[in-house]
Design an enzyme around this catalytic site. Structure first.
Site, PDB file in Angstrom:
ATOM      1  N   ARG A   1       5.634   1.483   2.002  1.00 43.59           N
ATOM      2  CA  ARG A   1       6.864   1.847   2.701  1.00 43.59           C
ATOM      3  C   ARG A   1       6.719   1.482   4.171  1.00 43.59           C
ATOM      4  O   ARG A   1       5.635   1.665   4.751  1.00 43.59           O
ATOM      5  CB  ARG A   1       7.081   3.370   2.630  1.00 43.59           C
TER       6      ARG A   1
ATOM      7  N   HIS B   1      10.445  -7.222   1.273  1.00 42.37           N
ATOM      8  CA  HIS B   1      10.550  -6.067   0.358  1.00 42.37           C
ATOM      9  C   HIS B   1      10.911  -6.506  -1.068  1.00 42.37           C
ATOM     10  O   HIS B   1      11.942  -6.124  -1.618  1.00 42.37           O
ATOM     11  CB  HIS B   1      11.581  -5.052   0.890  1.00 42.37           C
TER      12      HIS B   1
ATOM     13  N   GLU C   1      13.682  -2.107   8.573  1.00 42.97           N
ATOM     14  CA  GLU C   1      14.389  -2.933   7.589  1.00 42.97           C
ATOM     15  C   GLU C   1      15.886  -2.703   7.758  1.00 42.97           C
ATOM     16  O   GLU C   1      16.282  -1.556   7.982  1.00 42.97           O
ATOM     17  CB  GLU C   1      13.945  -2.548   6.172  1.00 42.97           C
TER      18      GLU C   1
HETATM   19  N1  LIG Z   1       7.209  -2.909  -2.117  1.00 33.57           N
HETATM   20  C1  LIG Z   1       8.054  -2.459  -3.035  1.00 33.57           C
HETATM   21  O1  LIG Z   1       9.036  -3.101  -3.358  1.00 33.57           O
HETATM   22  C2  LIG Z   1       7.758  -1.165  -3.719  1.00 33.57           C
HETATM   23  C3  LIG Z   1       8.162  -1.011  -5.066  1.00 33.57           C
HETATM   24  C4  LIG Z   1       7.862   0.186  -5.702  1.00 33.57           C
HETATM   25  C5  LIG Z   1       7.217   1.221  -4.994  1.00 33.57           C
HETATM   26  N2  LIG Z   1       6.874   1.039  -3.694  1.00 33.57           N
HETATM   27  C6  LIG Z   1       6.214   2.101  -2.934  1.00 33.57           C
HETATM   28  O2  LIG Z   1       4.856   2.190  -3.306  1.00 33.57           O
HETATM   29  C7  LIG Z   1       4.374   3.489  -2.978  1.00 33.57           C
HETATM   30  C8  LIG Z   1       3.492   4.040  -4.073  1.00 33.57           C
HETATM   31  O3  LIG Z   1       4.207   4.168  -5.276  1.00 33.57           O
HETATM   32  P1  LIG Z   1       3.534   4.820  -6.580  1.00 33.57           P
HETATM   33  O4  LIG Z   1       4.448   4.566  -7.727  1.00 33.57           O
HETATM   34  O5  LIG Z   1       2.129   4.403  -6.692  1.00 33.57           O
HETATM   35  O6  LIG Z   1       3.596   6.362  -6.176  1.00 33.57           O
HETATM   36  P2  LIG Z   1       2.699   7.543  -6.777  1.00 33.57           P
HETATM   37  O7  LIG Z   1       3.432   8.797  -6.433  1.00 33.57           O
HETATM   38  O8  LIG Z   1       2.360   7.274  -8.199  1.00 33.57           O
HETATM   39  O9  LIG Z   1       1.340   7.444  -5.934  1.00 33.57           O
HETATM   40  C9  LIG Z   1       1.272   7.729  -4.575  1.00 33.57           C
HETATM   41  C10 LIG Z   1      -0.093   8.347  -4.316  1.00 33.57           C
HETATM   42  O10 LIG Z   1      -0.261   8.493  -2.916  1.00 33.57           O
HETATM   43  C11 LIG Z   1      -1.012   9.678  -2.709  1.00 33.57           C
HETATM   44  N3  LIG Z   1      -0.868  10.079  -1.307  1.00 33.57           N
HETATM   45  C12 LIG Z   1       0.126  10.792  -0.728  1.00 33.57           C
HETATM   46  N4  LIG Z   1      -0.088  10.886   0.591  1.00 33.57           N
HETATM   47  C13 LIG Z   1      -1.252  10.231   0.851  1.00 33.57           C
HETATM   48  C14 LIG Z   1      -2.001   9.965   2.034  1.00 33.57           C
HETATM   49  N5  LIG Z   1      -1.588  10.387   3.219  1.00 33.57           N
HETATM   50  N6  LIG Z   1      -3.141   9.254   1.916  1.00 33.57           N
HETATM   51  C15 LIG Z   1      -3.566   8.792   0.726  1.00 33.57           C
HETATM   52  N7  LIG Z   1      -2.891   9.014  -0.423  1.00 33.57           N
HETATM   53  C16 LIG Z   1      -1.749   9.711  -0.363  1.00 33.57           C
HETATM   54  C17 LIG Z   1      -0.452  10.646  -3.727  1.00 33.57           C
HETATM   55  O11 LIG Z   1      -1.362  11.693  -3.993  1.00 33.57           O
HETATM   56  C18 LIG Z   1      -0.246   9.738  -4.925  1.00 33.57           C
HETATM   57  O12 LIG Z   1      -1.361   9.755  -5.797  1.00 33.57           O
HETATM   58  C19 LIG Z   1       5.624   4.324  -2.682  1.00 33.57           C
HETATM   59  O13 LIG Z   1       5.780   4.432  -1.280  1.00 33.57           O
HETATM   60  C20 LIG Z   1       6.743   3.485  -3.214  1.00 33.57           C
HETATM   61  O14 LIG Z   1       7.950   3.736  -2.538  1.00 33.57           O
HETATM   62  C21 LIG Z   1       7.131  -0.135  -3.056  1.00 33.57           C
END
Ligand SMILES: NC(=O)c1ccc[n+]([C@@H]2O[C@H](COP(=O)([O-])OP(=O)(O)OC[C@H]3O[C@@H](n4cnc5c(N)ncnc54)[C@H](O)[C@@H]3O)[C@@H](O)[C@H]2O)c1
Length: 316
Positions: free
Chosen positions: A244, A291, A273
């Site tokens: 993000r 993105h 963005e």
């Molecule tokens: N680039 C893109 O187009 C795109 C697409 C999908 C998702 N994403 C983003 O990817 C990210 C992760 O998605 P996901 O499905 O793996 O989510 P998820 O909820 O499965 O995993 C996120 C993990 O981060 C951990 N976490 C929270 N705060 C933390 C911190 N300060 N330090 C370390 N770990 C921490 C949580 O415990 C969790 O295990 C999200 O921000 C999502 O919006 C981006």
């Protein structure tokens, strides 16, 4: 019943909804006209990706709305709790795009270690006149195999990224304040599988040990990587952010790239963005994408199908 897919919907989702007698409207309605549009068309389901915002104005003023659906993971563009308090169901597709995002992380990593991000900018301009100079500039590539990948966040996408890294022969270390250990099943094309255990370690240890750092955390109030964290990393470390905008301090990142502390970085997401800072766009040590982490046919089909299944289950 009518479904407005304001940021688009894959054919798989449209087909499944139409087969269940829903009417799917693919109009992209401007944010300020949404309330009127939803009301005059009696929309029951509003589907969005990250572009459309679903705030209190919509939730309070659109009585026909029964479901808000987010095609993807992060729901920071929706007032989720408020909508739920008002009796509107809020759904998303958290697992559908994990593998696509993980592959994009590796597209950036492979690109950076062989200078493709720079070569693709310079070959069209100077490939015929300065071939030998360019060859020399990009001659000091390295392999990913044998290097250490540090993951900040080892949820769904962190785990998908870890599996690719392990398959390549990388060492994987991870920090996640809410997860102590993960047991990964790495599946092969012929359904053979191996299991691999990763115990998480502290953020400081990850920053100190990793050659490459990839962020997979949700949107946060504070930066996860800023000046202090860059200072703890190995000299010449390389970073990827496909999580993000706002989890990396972009100003501190540009400074760290200029000082050479960080050798390269890849960004798929940005603080501003859809108008990222020019200092990022023009930086030769950044590998950039707009993105597109979840933007594959496979992920969008899974998103479409999963959203349709949930809508049909709730409303039929
Ligand atoms: N680039 C893109 O187009 C795109 C697409 C999908 C998702 N994403 C983003 O990817 C990210 C992760 O998605 P996901 O499905 O793996 O989510 P998820 O909820 O499965 O995993 C996120 C993990 O981060 C951990 N976490 C929270 N705060 C933390 C911190 N300060 N330090 C370390 N770990 C921490 C949580 O415990 C969790 O295990 C999200 O921000 C999502 O919006 C981006």
């Amino acid at each position: 019943m009518k479904v407005l897919a304001n940021d688009g919907l894959a054919k798989s989702g449209i087909k499944a909804l139409e087969e269940a007698a829903f009417e799917v409207d693919l109009t992209t309605v401007a944010q300020e006209k949404l309330v009127d549009y939803l009301n005059s068309n009696e929309i029951s389901v509003l589907l969005v990706r990250s572009a459309t915002k679903v705030r209190k104005d919509i939730i309070d003023n659109c009585p026909s709305l029964k479901i808000i659906g987010r095609g993807g993971v992060g729901m920071d563009n929706i007032d989720v709790e408020y909508a739920r308090e008002k009796g509107i169901k809020v759904i998303n597709t958290p697992a559908a795009s994990s593998h696509s995002v993980a592959e994009l992380v590796f597209a950036h990593l492979f690109s950076m270690v062989r200078f493709l991000h720079e070569s693709n900018r310079n070959m069209p301009l100077h490939g015929d006149s300065k071939f030998k100079q360019l060859k020399k500039s990009y001659a000091k590539g390295i392999e990913l195999r044998g290097k250490t990948l540090g993951l900040i966040g080892i949820g769904r996408i962190g785990q998908a990224t870890a599996k690719i890294a392990l398959g390549l022969g990388m060492k994987v270390v991870a920090f996640d304040p809410f997860i102590d250990a993960v047991n990964l099943e790495i599946e092969f094309f012929d359904h053979q599988a191996v299991f691999f255990n990763i115990n998480t370690i502290s953020k400081e240890e990850v920053l100190e040990q990793a050659d490459f750092i990839s962020l997979h955390v949700p949107a946060q109030k504070e930066y996860v990587l800023s000046e202090q964290e860059f200072g703890m990393m190995k000299d010449g470390a390389c970073i990827v952010n496909a999580a993000r905008g706002g989890v990396i301090d972009e100003t501190a990142l540009v400074n760290a790239l200029e000082s050479g502390k960080i050798s390269k970085a890849a960004l798929d997401v940005f603080e501003n963005e859809p108008t990222p800072k020019i200092q990022l766009l023009m930086n030769p040590n950044l590998s950039l994408t707009p993105h597109i982490g979840a933007a594959t046919g496979e992920a969008q089909n899974r998103i479409g199908t999963e959203l349709a299944q949930q809508i049909i289950e709730i409303l039929n």
